[in-house]
Design a protein around this motif. Structure first.
Motif, PDB file in Angstrom:
ATOM      1  N   LEU A 427       0.834  -1.198   0.000  1.00 40.81           N
ATOM      2  CA  LEU A 427       0.000   0.000   0.000  1.00 40.81           C
ATOM      3  C   LEU A 427       0.872   1.253   0.000  1.00 40.81           C
ATOM      4  O   LEU A 427       1.879   1.325   0.718  1.00 40.81           O
ATOM      5  N   VAL A 428       0.479   2.241  -0.792  1.00 40.38           N
ATOM      6  CA  VAL A 428       1.157   3.529  -0.832  1.00 40.38           C
ATOM      7  C   VAL A 428       0.149   4.578  -0.382  1.00 40.38           C
ATOM      8  O   VAL A 428      -0.826   4.853  -1.083  1.00 40.38           O
ATOM      9  N   ALA A 429       0.357   5.130   0.808  1.00 43.18           N
ATOM     10  CA  ALA A 429      -0.622   6.043   1.405  1.00 43.18           C
ATOM     11  C   ALA A 429      -0.097   7.467   1.422  1.00 43.18           C
ATOM     12  O   ALA A 429       1.077   7.707   1.731  1.00 43.18           O
ATOM     13  N   PRO A 431      -0.742  11.594   2.833  1.00 44.31           N
ATOM     14  CA  PRO A 431      -1.350  12.288   3.978  1.00 44.31           C
ATOM     15  C   PRO A 431      -2.801  12.715   3.730  1.00 44.31           C
ATOM     16  O   PRO A 431      -3.573  12.879   4.666  1.00 44.31           O
ATOM     17  N   SER A 432      -3.179  12.886   2.467  1.00 44.81           N
ATOM     18  CA  SER A 432      -4.546  13.303   2.124  1.00 44.81           C
ATOM     19  C   SER A 432      -5.582  12.224   2.420  1.00 44.81           C
ATOM     20  O   SER A 432      -6.782  12.502   2.437  1.00 44.81           O
ATOM     21  N   GLY A 433      -5.133  10.978   2.637  1.00 44.84           N
ATOM     22  CA  GLY A 433      -6.060   9.862   2.842  1.00 44.84           C
ATOM     23  C   GLY A 433      -6.140   8.936   1.656  1.00 44.84           C
ATOM     24  O   GLY A 433      -6.672   7.821   1.760  1.00 44.84           O
ATOM     25  N   LEU A 434      -5.619   9.364   0.487  1.00 41.19           N
ATOM     26  CA  LEU A 434      -5.608   8.504  -0.687  1.00 41.19           C
ATOM     27  C   LEU A 434      -4.629   7.348  -0.472  1.00 41.19           C
ATOM     28  O   LEU A 434      -3.512   7.554   0.006  1.00 41.19           O
ATOM     29  N   VAL A 435      -5.063   6.145  -0.834  1.00 37.75           N
ATOM     30  CA  VAL A 435      -4.198   4.967  -0.758  1.00 37.75           C
ATOM     31  C   VAL A 435      -4.184   4.282  -2.113  1.00 37.75           C
ATOM     32  O   VAL A 435      -5.236   4.054  -2.729  1.00 37.75           O
ATOM     33  N   LEU A 436      -2.987   3.961  -2.591  1.00 38.04           N
ATOM     34  CA  LEU A 436      -2.812   3.219  -3.836  1.00 38.04           C
ATOM     35  C   LEU A 436      -2.337   1.819  -3.488  1.00 38.04           C
ATOM     36  O   LEU A 436      -1.429   1.650  -2.672  1.00 38.04           O
ATOM     37  N   CYS A 437      -2.959   0.828  -4.108  1.00 36.44           N
ATOM     38  CA  CYS A 437      -2.635  -0.570  -3.808  1.00 36.44           C
ATOM     39  C   CYS A 437      -1.955  -1.210  -5.006  1.00 36.44           C
ATOM     40  O   CYS A 437      -2.340  -0.967  -6.156  1.00 36.44           O
ATOM     41  N   ASN A 438      -0.954  -2.020  -4.756  1.00 34.63           N
ATOM     42  CA  ASN A 438      -0.200  -2.673  -5.822  1.00 34.63           C
ATOM     43  C   ASN A 438      -0.493  -4.167  -5.863  1.00 34.63           C
ATOM     44  O   ASN A 438      -0.531  -4.824  -4.821  1.00 34.63           O
TER      45      ASN A 438
END
Length: 514
Positions: A427-429, A431-438
């Motif tokens: 997971l790449v998170a 500070p805005s709350g957006l999370v990108l998953c690989n």
């Protein structure tokens, strides 16, 4: 690719009806037809015994469409109504269409013996019992049905989500279907990117059901799945008149007498990721262990008090000069947690005016001295594995792993940094709350040195001026992709981090192929 919760999916479908004029019954027909295509493309259904198990909601309606389409493909289809007649109007209309065909229809409450024989003797089962609207626990009545599905030798396809799994959380209650393939409509759901659910979902196929792309892009979502286009768009094309100064200068505080390999792996990965120049700052007593091993990099031997400790006061002027020229700092790969490195980390955090990537011992030092973050004014990317994340947040590894998404979001918000929580479905998170998953990568990456390669890649991208979230996203995706290529060529058992570095040129070459 956006990952949508059940509510976000329902809101998007409602907009499709109101704004695009597409009725929900059309979306249901599209969904079932798309699922049937996936099944036909991966399983020879002609004359195969196929059982479609339908609930009484819209997921069951999707299943009824699948049954109709499989029969058209010459499959021997039977339908089990798991909860009686459909309760939604759209699903009822699909049942009426099925009744006009020669498809045997069984009610779970009235034909238990026949249903048991069906499930134990079929070739393929389609699970359309609950879908993404499921909440609470599976009833004992349905638990028995799910148990029969799981004990069958048939190949199992689940529509949208294996029945018994909560689509938003990935929680599994009393039991759930164990699918060989999950066909997700329109977008992945949060459970699909939850490592604890991966064993139940099997292979995941995302299919288009006719929702206009503009409406899908406008869907509210704080979770996305990294894809090739996102990474390709994040990495800028190179001008014909460019020089090495245009591609950044990475200052890497990595390695020690006992861990010189970490410095070499991180530095070589950075070189292979396109940075203009890498300067490796390392304890002078460890310098002979790395000198000349990578001809493309330069070195900054740091005055040493011992094999494990630098003389920070003596090194400070050289560090300050190097720091002033850097476009990114990588700190921590194999550097050790020697007390002198606390002073070094504090100095870097306070004086760097370029992005800082903290990995390994950099994170461990920070966990012991968390107030050092207050000194930082530059953007920070942290790349903890679950153990390091547990130390950062003062909790157990089990707690981190049981709530990876919330944990990554919490850490990014608390530390004001981009946080890469490594592991399956990294997971790449932000500070805005957006999370990108690989979803690239494999267990062959679970070996010492793999994280050093990843840190070097992320730092190289950041040094080239790529924003921290994009640099982390790109590094994670390409690192996993290179790992998949290594596993295919060498096996998950035999692949090494050095193989990953050698695979990076091919991975980047394929990324930009159209």
């Amino acid at each position: 690719m956006k990952v949508l919760t059940a509510k976000e999916m329902q809101q998007t479908e409602a907009r499709v009806t109101l704004e695009a004029g597409i009725p929900l019954v059309r979306l249901m027909d599209n969904a079932g037809s798309a699922a049937a295509r996936v099944i036909r493309n991966t399983f020879d259904v002609r004359r195969a015994k196929c059982v479609v198990v339908c609930g009484n909601g819209n997921n069951g309606g999707d299943g009824l469409v699948v049954a109709r389409k499989l029969q058209e493909a010459e499959a021997d289809v039977s339908i089990i109504l798991a909860s009686g007649a459909p309760r939604t109007q759209d699903a009822q209309s699909m049942l009426e269409r099925v009744k006009m065909l020669d498809i045997p229809l069984y009610d779970l409450t009235g034909s238990p013996t026949e249903i048991g024989v069906l499930l134990s003797s079929c070739d393929l089962i389609v699970d359309a019992i609950f879908g993404i609207g499921f909440h609470g626990d599976v009833s004992p009545f349905h638990a028995n049905l799910i148990d029969r599905i799981n004990r069958s030798s048939a190949v199992v396809y689940s529509l949208d989500i294996p029945s018994g799994i909560h689509a938003d959380t990935g929680d599994v209650g009393l039991c759930c279907v164990h699918a060989d393939c999950t066909i997700s409509f329109t977008a992945p759901k949060p459970a699909h990117v939850n490592v604890q659910c991966s064993a139940y979902c099997g292979r995941i196929e995302v299919v288009d059901i006719g929702i206009p792309q503009q409406l899908l892009q406008e869907a509210s979502s704080s979770l996305a799945l990294i894809d090739k286009d996102m990474v390709r768009n994040a990495l800028p094309s190179r001008r014909i008149d460019a020089n090495k100064g245009d591609f950044g200068r990475l200052l890497a505080f990595c390695g020690s007498y006992s861990m010189p390999g970490a410095a070499l792996l991180a530095s070589s990965a950075a070189v292979r990721s396109g940075v203009g120049l890498v300067q490796l700052a390392i304890n002078a007593q460890a310098y002979p262990l790395v000198a000349g091993k990578i001809p493309e990099i330069t070195y900054l031997p740091l005055p040493a008090k011992s094999a494990v400790s630098i003389d920070f006061d003596a090194a400070c002027p050289d560090i300050s000069r190097a720091l002033s020229r850097a476009t990114c700092v990588l700190f921590g790969c194999g550097i050790s947690t020697d007390p002198q490195n606390v002073s070094l980390l504090a100095f870097v955090l306070e004086n760097a005016r370029c992005p800082i990537v903290l990995d390994a011992d950099g994170i461990n030092l920070l966990a012991q001295n968390i107030d050092l973050l207050q000194k930082a004014s530059a953007p920070i990317v942290m790349t903890p594995h679950p153990g390091e994340m547990a130390r950062l947040l003062g909790r157990s590894v089990e707690e981190v792993q049981s709530s990876r998404l919330d944990t990554a979001r919490e850490a990014a918000s608390r530390f004001g940094a981009v946080v890469v929580l490594k592991g399956a479905y990294t997971l790449v998170a932000a500070p805005s709350g957006l999370v990108l998953c690989n979803n690239t990568g494999n267990p062959g990456l679970a070996t010492a040195g793999s994280g050093d390669v990843l840190a070097g890649m992320i730092a190289a991208f950041a040094a080239q001026g790529i924003e921290g979230l994009d640099a982390a996203m790109s590094g994670v995706y390409l690192h996993g992709l290179a790992g998949d290529a290594c596993a295919a060529r060498l096996s998950q058992y035999a692949m090494t981090p050095s193989d990953l570095v050698e695979e990076l040129p091919h991975t980047l070459l394929h990324l930009f192929e159209r």
